[in-house]
Design an enzyme around this catalytic site. Structure first.
Site, PDB file in Angstrom:
ATOM      1  N   GLY A 190      45.652  40.417  40.066  1.00 22.80           N
ATOM      2  CA  GLY A 190      45.133  40.493  38.703  1.00 22.80           C
ATOM      3  C   GLY A 190      45.556  39.386  37.770  1.00 22.80           C
ATOM      4  O   GLY A 190      45.497  39.554  36.554  1.00 22.80           O
ATOM      5  N   ALA A 191      45.964  38.213  38.290  1.00 22.37           N
ATOM      6  CA  ALA A 191      46.499  37.157  37.427  1.00 22.37           C
ATOM      7  C   ALA A 191      45.490  36.655  36.402  1.00 22.37           C
ATOM      8  O   ALA A 191      45.885  36.135  35.358  1.00 22.37           O
ATOM      9  CB  ALA A 191      46.998  35.988  38.280  1.00 22.37           C
ATOM     10  N   ASP A 315      44.710  27.281  38.724  1.00 21.02           N
ATOM     11  CA  ASP A 315      44.536  28.443  39.601  1.00 21.02           C
ATOM     12  C   ASP A 315      44.910  28.101  41.044  1.00 21.02           C
ATOM     13  O   ASP A 315      44.267  28.532  41.990  1.00 21.02           O
ATOM     14  CB  ASP A 315      43.098  28.968  39.525  1.00 21.02           C
ATOM     15  CG  ASP A 315      42.884  30.259  40.299  1.00 21.02           C
ATOM     16  OD1 ASP A 315      43.870  30.947  40.586  1.00 21.02           O
ATOM     17  OD2 ASP A 315      41.723  30.569  40.640  1.00 21.02           O
ATOM     18  N   LYS A 342      46.345  26.822  47.948  1.00 15.39           N
ATOM     19  CA  LYS A 342      45.106  26.309  47.371  1.00 15.39           C
ATOM     20  C   LYS A 342      45.175  24.830  47.018  1.00 15.39           C
ATOM     21  O   LYS A 342      44.159  24.134  47.017  1.00 15.39           O
ATOM     22  CB  LYS A 342      44.755  27.095  46.099  1.00 15.39           C
ATOM     23  CG  LYS A 342      44.057  28.422  46.309  1.00 15.39           C
ATOM     24  CD  LYS A 342      43.598  28.951  44.954  1.00 15.39           C
ATOM     25  CE  LYS A 342      42.846  30.258  45.061  1.00 15.39           C
ATOM     26  NZ  LYS A 342      42.344  30.696  43.743  1.00 15.39           N
ATOM     27  N   ASN A 402      42.437  29.446  51.537  1.00 11.17           N
ATOM     28  CA  ASN A 402      42.488  30.671  50.756  1.00 11.17           C
ATOM     29  C   ASN A 402      43.044  31.782  51.631  1.00 11.17           C
ATOM     30  O   ASN A 402      43.874  31.529  52.498  1.00 11.17           O
ATOM     31  CB  ASN A 402      41.117  30.993  50.154  1.00 11.17           C
ATOM     32  CG  ASN A 402      41.237  31.743  48.839  1.00 11.17           C
ATOM     33  OD1 ASN A 402      41.758  32.846  48.795  1.00 11.17           O
ATOM     34  ND2 ASN A 402      40.773  31.140  47.755  1.00 11.17           N
ATOM     35  N   CYS A 639      30.447  41.073  32.637  1.00 11.48           N
ATOM     36  CA  CYS A 639      29.637  41.618  33.732  1.00 11.48           C
ATOM     37  C   CYS A 639      29.348  40.642  34.862  1.00 11.48           C
ATOM     38  O   CYS A 639      29.155  41.055  36.014  1.00 11.48           O
ATOM     39  CB  CYS A 639      28.296  42.126  33.191  1.00 11.48           C
ATOM     40  SG  CYS A 639      28.391  43.074  31.660  1.00 11.48           S
ATOM     41  N   CYS A 642      30.751  40.352  38.552  1.00 11.83           N
ATOM     42  CA  CYS A 642      30.308  41.301  39.583  1.00 11.83           C
ATOM     43  C   CYS A 642      28.800  41.278  39.812  1.00 11.83           C
ATOM     44  O   CYS A 642      28.345  41.607  40.910  1.00 11.83           O
ATOM     45  CB  CYS A 642      30.715  42.729  39.214  1.00 11.83           C
ATOM     46  SG  CYS A 642      32.491  43.029  39.242  1.00 11.83           S
TER      47      CYS A 642
END
Length: 730
Positions: A190-191, A315, A342, A402, A639, A642
């Site tokens: 959840g970073a 990231d 990464k 990854n 939204c 997803c």
């Protein structure tokens, strides 16, 4: 029988020790034997097998032995475990399964009750990466952060432990637990949301909390830190950092127990928000983001750390799978950890103290010019600091590597895994961003290099001109992306051989065997078998189901089997590439098992042809262009991660809503009408007016889509050809 169980004597003791929960007494082996006792096969998670029953001479006869439909269309990333003739695996949101490893008969199935509100904080699908098996128990973590100990024979719940620190934040879980002596260690995810990363150790027998280790310091105004190492880390953060957001660092994968040193090695996640200048305005290395840390499993105290991306700005997580093995380095036989995170480098560290032995780039890496004498990266702000303006950065946030496991073959000394050489355009978004509870707080926008040229046409001219002046723009146009399975010398970074995949979204985990085989799947639905030394293709099997997870292998009564979980998903899961089997045949997730002399794989049916989007309803009174624009902003802010709104998406294409869905739109979005299907409710964030604005945007989009598709039909063009493009951050 041929030399099927080569090297099984010593490894059998290690496997039995793991099953009994006493691995610390066993030496670290370099390969799995007849049993496959962890998702990585052996204690070092080499994803290498000592079995030789399937080889280059007979692999042409490899075929389907048995399979199981998992009853879901979501992604599958776990590698099964086989202990004592039972094949255990995990699936969507933390389901667990046990099968007779020979016949495929289902022995039990565990389907936990999961709070689907957690889906609001899951960036990359409802996946799970595997189970741990020890002392007659199967351990599995659920998406909403509960660790279950199940009876290995019956699947009955022995205990249930809560490992989430603050359920008001964006914490969730997608990784596999790791047994370390008398504790089981689990990370969290959840970073990109609002979490302060940590790993938790629960008692193996009772599930009670034994210790918790935080990646990121807490707000110093709240009192002392939980440990001396966090007090030290605080010096590398601005005192005025965005403590409200949490800092990120979630260790969502890459947890290895090292029986030789007795340490638990943990790979930590990226910073939140992405930009260091927003997260920690005065700068700093921001320990322990994007690091490997070694912890004492008895106390949770840190023994050593190595930070791969100081002050992470891009990231660049260090959560990618680690491999523990031994190698000759500079004339000494060393216990090492191989790690390709990464950020584009392949690292070789000494497991005893974290000393850097080697670091070589394996893709284009313009964020750093190299590694200095002290083991740190030599940053290149002109090329990669996007806080002063848009930049094209290599590698992309998808990572050079990854979660897809690599394998290490000790016979050849090759590290073999999926490698993505791609960049992305990254830029800051306007305005100050208040803390968004359980919401995206990354504060940066991303466009991958294959899409940059087309995307710039949709931006203001001044922005496009700024991008075209960036140092890497020409390189991005020349070679936007290259995706391959590569065999790499870990001491030099040199690629010995490479096999192209179908596209940049086509990456999968790898298995190697002592018989000289490299085995992996593709999202095209193919299972590939290559010669490890040369990369020569020996066999391919079309399964009709996308494969991303790493295969594994085991042997029972002289017969060797290969098993793999199949199903498209993971990061960017709504965007199904056209070359994926999921695009052509849907995404019926399955467990597939193969053996010599097996038959053809049962193929899922082809999907029916696409139909033109239904006619959109009339907009409600009072809807204006401003309403639609506001709805578009809300859609992309909440939204779009997803809902891809593209043909064949795993999630509903909201351009094709039927009248009943339009009628129930408020109830779906705000009242949780479809929570059982995985669609969370949003009434705490989205007002009635917000939901109506999003609906207005989607009605407008549906109308434009229908017009566009009718024109294609009239012109004799396919409906899934280039059309309205939706850009979403990763």
């Amino acid at each position: 029988m041929r030399n099927l169980l080569s090297g099984w004597g010593a490894l059998g003791l290690a496997a039995m020790a793991l099953a009994a929960g006493s691995l610390a007494a066993a030496p670290l082996q370099q390969g799995a034997g007849a049993q496959w006792v962890s998702p990585g096969g052996d204690a070092g998670k080499t994803h290498h097998s000592l079995l030789t029953g399937i080889d280059a001479a007979n692999v042409g006869q490899l075929g389907f032995a048995w399979g199981m439909d998992l009853g879901t269309t979501r992604g599958q990333e776990a590698t099964p475990v086989m202990v004592d003739g039972v094949l255990y695996t995990s699936g969507t949101a933390g389901r667990a399964y046990a099968f007779d490893a020979v016949t495929g008969a289902e022995l039990w199935r565990f389907e936990p009750d999961v709070d689907m509100q957690v889906n609001r904080t899951v960036c990359c699908d409802m996946v799970n990466r595997g189970v741990a098996v020890a002392r007659g128990k199967v351990f599995v973590a659920t998406l909403d952060g509960w660790l279950y100990a199940l009876d290995a024979k019956t699947g009955a719940v022995v205990w249930k432990g809560d490992f989430i620190e603050d359920r008001k934040r964006g914490d969730n879980s997608t990784g596999a637990p790791e047994v370390a002596g008398d504790v089981v260690v689990i990370g969290m995810s959840g970073a990109e949301y609002d979490v302060r990363g940590y790993v938790t150790a629960l008692d193996l027998e009772t599930g009670t909390l034994r210790w918790r280790w935080h990646v990121v310091p807490s707000d110093p105004r709240l009192g002392p830190q939980e440990s001396p190492e966090l007090e030290a880390a605080l010096k590398t953060w601005d005192v005025n950092s965005r403590w409200d957001i949490g800092g990120g660092g979630s260790p969502w994968d890459a947890i290895n127990y090292d029986p030789e040193t007795g340490y638990v090695l943990v790979g930590t996640g990226n910073g939140g928000p992405y930009a260091t200048s927003k997260r920690s305005p005065a700068g700093g290395d921001n320990l322990y983001l994007a690091s490997i840390v070694a912890l004492d499993p008895k106390t949770g105290r840190m023994k050593w750390h190595y930070q791969e991306t100081p002050g992470d700005n891009w990231d660049f997580t260090a959560t990618q799978p680690m491999i523990l093995t031994r190698m000759m380095v500079d004339g000494e036989d060393r216990p090492v950890v191989l790690h390709a995170p990464k950020n584009g480098y392949l690292y070789v560290l000494d497991r005893r103290d974290g000393k850097l032995l080697r670091a070589n780039p394996i893709v284009r890496t313009n964020w750093a010019k190299g590694i200095d004498a002290n083991g740190g990266p030599i940053l290149d702000p002109q090329a990669a600091d996007y806080t002063t303006g848009p930049k094209i950065v290599f590698p992309a946030t998808t990572g050079a590597r990854n979660w897809h496991p690599a394998s290490y073959d000790p016979a050849t000394g090759l590290y073999i895994g999926a490698v993505l050489d791609m960049g992305n355009l990254i830029f800051m978004t306007d305005g100050a961003k208040p803390h968004k509870a359980r919401g995206l707080n990354n504060d940066a926008a991303l466009i991958f290099t294959p899409d940059v040229k087309e995307a710039l046409a949709t931006f203001p001219p001044a922005f496009g001109d700024a991008v075209r002046k960036t140092p890497a723009y020409a390189e991005a146009l020349k070679n936007p992306a290259s995706a391959q399975v590569r065999a790499i010398d870990p001491l030099t970074g040199r690629t010995v051989w490479a096999a192209d995949t179908a596209g940049w979204q086509d990456r999968g985990g790898v298995l190697t065997t002592a018989s000289g085989l490299t085995i992996y799947g593709g999202v095209t639905g193919k299972l590939f078998v290559r010669e490890t030394k040369t990369g020569k293709l020996l066999k391919e099997i079309d399964t009709g189901t996308a494969i991303m997870a790493a295969p594994m292998t085991y042997a029972i009564k002289g017969v060797q089997y290969i098993a793999v979980m199949a199903g498209w998903g993971g990061g960017g899961y709504p965007f199904v590439p056209r070359y994926s089997a999921a695009y052509m045949r849907g995404n019926m997730s399955r467990l597939l098992v193969f053996k010599i002399g097996g038959g053809a794989v049962p193929m899922p049916d082809l999907l029916p042809p696409l139909e033109v989007a239904p006619e959109a309803p009339v907009q409600a009174g009072g809807v204006t262009a401003q309403t639609i624009a506001r709805g578009q902003g809300l859609f992309f802010g909440n939204c779009a991660i997803c809902h891809a709104n593209q043909p064949r998406s795993i999630t509903p294409d909201l351009r094709r809503m039927q009248p009943a869905t339009h009628d129930a739109f408020r109830q779906i979005v705000r009242e949780g009408l479809l929570v059982p299907n995985g669609m969370p409710r949003w009434d705490d964030i989205l007002s009635v007016e917000d939901a109506d604005a999003i609906h207005a945007y989607l009605i407008d989009l549906q109308g434009k889509t229908r017009t566009d598709e009718l024109a294609k039909v009239n012109a004799g063009k396919p409906l899934d050809g280039p059309s309205l493009t939706i850009l979403s951050n990763y």
